[in-house]
Design an enzyme around this catalytic site. Structure first.
Site, PDB file in Angstrom:
ATOM      1  N   ASP A   1      -3.205  -6.849  -0.860  1.00  9.52           N
ATOM      2  CA  ASP A   1      -2.167  -5.831  -1.213  1.00  9.52           C
ATOM      3  C   ASP A   1      -0.904  -6.653  -0.834  1.00  9.52           C
ATOM      4  O   ASP A   1      -0.945  -7.589   0.081  1.00  9.52           O
ATOM      5  CB  ASP A   1      -2.450  -4.417  -0.336  1.00  9.52           C
ATOM      6  CG  ASP A   1      -1.239  -3.535  -0.704  1.00  9.52           C
ATOM      7  OD1 ASP A   1      -0.940  -3.401  -1.921  1.00  9.52           O
ATOM      8  OD2 ASP A   1      -0.617  -3.101   0.248  1.00  9.52           O
TER       9      ASP A   1
ATOM     10  N   ASP B   1       2.727  -4.714  -1.099  1.00  2.00           N
ATOM     11  CA  ASP B   1       3.861  -4.090  -0.196  1.00  2.00           C
ATOM     12  C   ASP B   1       3.234  -3.654   1.245  1.00  2.00           C
ATOM     13  O   ASP B   1       2.265  -2.946   1.152  1.00  2.00           O
ATOM     14  CB  ASP B   1       4.244  -2.834  -0.983  1.00  2.00           C
ATOM     15  CG  ASP B   1       5.226  -3.117  -2.169  1.00  2.00           C
ATOM     16  OD1 ASP B   1       5.686  -4.364  -2.304  1.00  2.00           O
ATOM     17  OD2 ASP B   1       5.171  -2.482  -3.382  1.00  2.00           O
TER      18      ASP B   1
ATOM     19  N   GLY C   1       4.836   6.765  -1.107  1.00  2.00           N
ATOM     20  CA  GLY C   1       3.342   6.758  -1.515  1.00  2.00           C
ATOM     21  C   GLY C   1       3.147   7.121  -3.120  1.00  2.00           C
ATOM     22  O   GLY C   1       2.140   7.155  -3.607  1.00  2.00           O
TER      23      GLY C   1
ATOM     24  N   ARG D   1       6.985   6.698  -8.930  1.00  2.00           N
ATOM     25  CA  ARG D   1       8.186   6.864  -8.930  1.00  2.00           C
ATOM     26  C   ARG D   1       8.645   8.321  -9.480  1.00  2.00           C
ATOM     27  O   ARG D   1       9.399   8.983  -8.855  1.00  2.00           O
ATOM     28  CB  ARG D   1       8.517   5.712  -9.830  1.00  2.00           C
ATOM     29  CG  ARG D   1      10.155   5.499  -9.288  1.00  2.00           C
ATOM     30  CD  ARG D   1      10.703   4.367 -10.292  1.00  2.00           C
ATOM     31  NE  ARG D   1       9.857   3.332 -10.345  1.00  2.00           N
ATOM     32  CZ  ARG D   1       9.813   2.352 -11.366  1.00  2.00           C
ATOM     33  NH1 ARG D   1      10.727   2.792 -12.312  1.00  2.00           N
ATOM     34  NH2 ARG D   1       9.097   1.442 -11.355  1.00  2.00           N
TER      35      ARG D   1
ATOM     36  N   SER E   1       2.123  -2.309  -7.580  1.00  3.91           N
ATOM     37  CA  SER E   1       3.435  -2.018  -8.069  1.00  3.91           C
ATOM     38  C   SER E   1       3.721  -2.755  -9.400  1.00  3.91           C
ATOM     39  O   SER E   1       2.873  -3.988  -9.667  1.00  3.91           O
ATOM     40  CB  SER E   1       4.159  -2.918  -7.062  1.00  3.91           C
ATOM     41  OG  SER E   1       5.548  -3.340  -7.370  1.00  3.91           O
TER      42      SER E   1
ATOM     43  N   ASN F   1       6.556  -4.193  -9.706  1.00  5.03           N
ATOM     44  CA  ASN F   1       7.447  -5.128  -9.358  1.00  5.03           C
ATOM     45  C   ASN F   1       6.983  -6.482  -8.626  1.00  5.03           C
ATOM     46  O   ASN F   1       7.600  -7.274  -7.847  1.00  5.03           O
ATOM     47  CB  ASN F   1       8.651  -4.609  -8.285  1.00  5.03           C
ATOM     48  CG  ASN F   1       9.450  -3.512  -9.144  1.00  5.03           C
ATOM     49  OD1 ASN F   1      10.261  -3.914  -9.988  1.00  5.03           O
ATOM     50  ND2 ASN F   1       9.453  -2.443  -8.614  1.00  5.03           N
TER      51      ASN F   1
ATOM     52  N   ASP G   1      -2.682  -1.916   3.784  1.00  4.63           N
ATOM     53  CA  ASP G   1      -1.984  -0.911   4.702  1.00  4.63           C
ATOM     54  C   ASP G   1      -1.805   0.492   4.342  1.00  4.63           C
ATOM     55  O   ASP G   1      -1.678   1.259   5.360  1.00  4.63           O
ATOM     56  CB  ASP G   1      -0.706  -1.513   4.863  1.00  4.63           C
ATOM     57  CG  ASP G   1       0.268  -1.203   3.676  1.00  4.63           C
ATOM     58  OD1 ASP G   1      -0.160  -1.430   2.561  1.00  4.63           O
ATOM     59  OD2 ASP G   1       1.377  -0.356   3.889  1.00  4.63           O
TER      60      ASP G   1
END
Ligand SMILES: [Mg+2]
Length: 256
Positions: free
Chosen positions: A18, A20, A61, A64, A139, A141, A197
């Site tokens: 992962d 982020d 979490g 968006r 993500s 991004n 995480d």
């Protein structure tokens, strides 16, 4: 005590990370971007100022736009939902979500982000051992984050939110994005590790029957990660450099 898979790390050929919270401390950048955007908006609407608690209560979490809608509702602000193509100056849920994303990208580009040193030490050691590594992130991004952290060159395969949307692959906690990355690398789930995480991420690892699911506790909590699917939990990935995670049993050692 959790049941740990009998797969030893020696049998793992492929490590799926992962992004982020595992490779980069990007949550801070997201928090700052949310704070900047909502501080301006709440000022315009003359409601109670934005606080970090708003992040944990309404944004953390969540997808968006869902987060924007929740927090606006909590402040009694009614705005139309709009459309994901709305520009950042439009007074809609999607417009505000896009404004936050613009701030996020701007902070990343101007200030960069430092990857977790322990995570990069592990990635480099795995590459040196001839293991395969990939990034699997929800993500949209991910590419920008990897570039800002200057670690993009380490990962040939990146399965991110854009690719998943493009191919119609369900996101975490479904295992599909992880399975897709393993498939791109020619690895079976049994020979691949998932490193996460977030509770939804370790759940994806468990659902995919991966050889081992390694939780990194950045605040979600060891017990939550174990309960939701991690076989082992570490505080820092540098703990894996010596082989088996420390302080954990009953991970089996080779020959035991
Ligand atoms: Mg994460």
């Amino acid at each position: 005590m959790t049941m740990v898979t009998t797969t030893t790390l020696n049998e793992i050929t492929t490590y799926l990370f992962d992004l982020d919270g595992v490779l980069t401390p990007t949550a801070e950048v997201h928090m700052r971007a949310w704070a900047k955007m909502f501080s301006e908006v709440f000022d315009e609407f003359n409601v109670a100022p934005y606080t970090d608690q708003d992040y944990f209560d309404h944004l953390d979490g969540k997808p968006r736009y869902a987060g924007v809608a929740d927090l606006l509702a909590a402040r009694g602000i009614a705005l139309p939902y709009g459309d994901p193509t709305d520009t950042a100056d439009m007074p809609t849920v999607c417009g505000l979500g896009n404004r936050k994303n613009d701030v996020f990208t701007e902070v990343l580009e101007t200030e960069g982000v430092q990857p977790y040193p322990g995570s990069i030490a592990l990635v480099d050691a795995l590459i040196a051992e001839g293991k395969q590594v990939a990034v699997v992130s929800s993500s949209r991004n991910a590419t920008a984050v990897l570039a800002a952290a200057r670690i993009a060159d380490r990962f040939e395969i990146v399965v991110d939110g854009l690719l998943a949307a493009d191919r119609g692959i369900p996101g975490k906690p479904a295992p599909d994005t992880y399975l897709y990355a393993a498939q791109l690398l020619g690895a079976s789930a049994a020979n691949a590790a998932v490193i996460e995480d977030a509770p939804s991420g370790v759940a994806a690892g468990r659902a995919g029957n991966f050889g081992i699911v390694i939780g990194v506790d950045r605040g979600a909590g060891r017990d939550v990660l174990l309960q939701d699917g991690a076989d082992v939990v570490v505080d820092d990935l540098v703990e894996l450099l010596d082989g088996e995670p420390t302080g954990q049993s009953p991970a089996s050692k080779e020959g035991s």
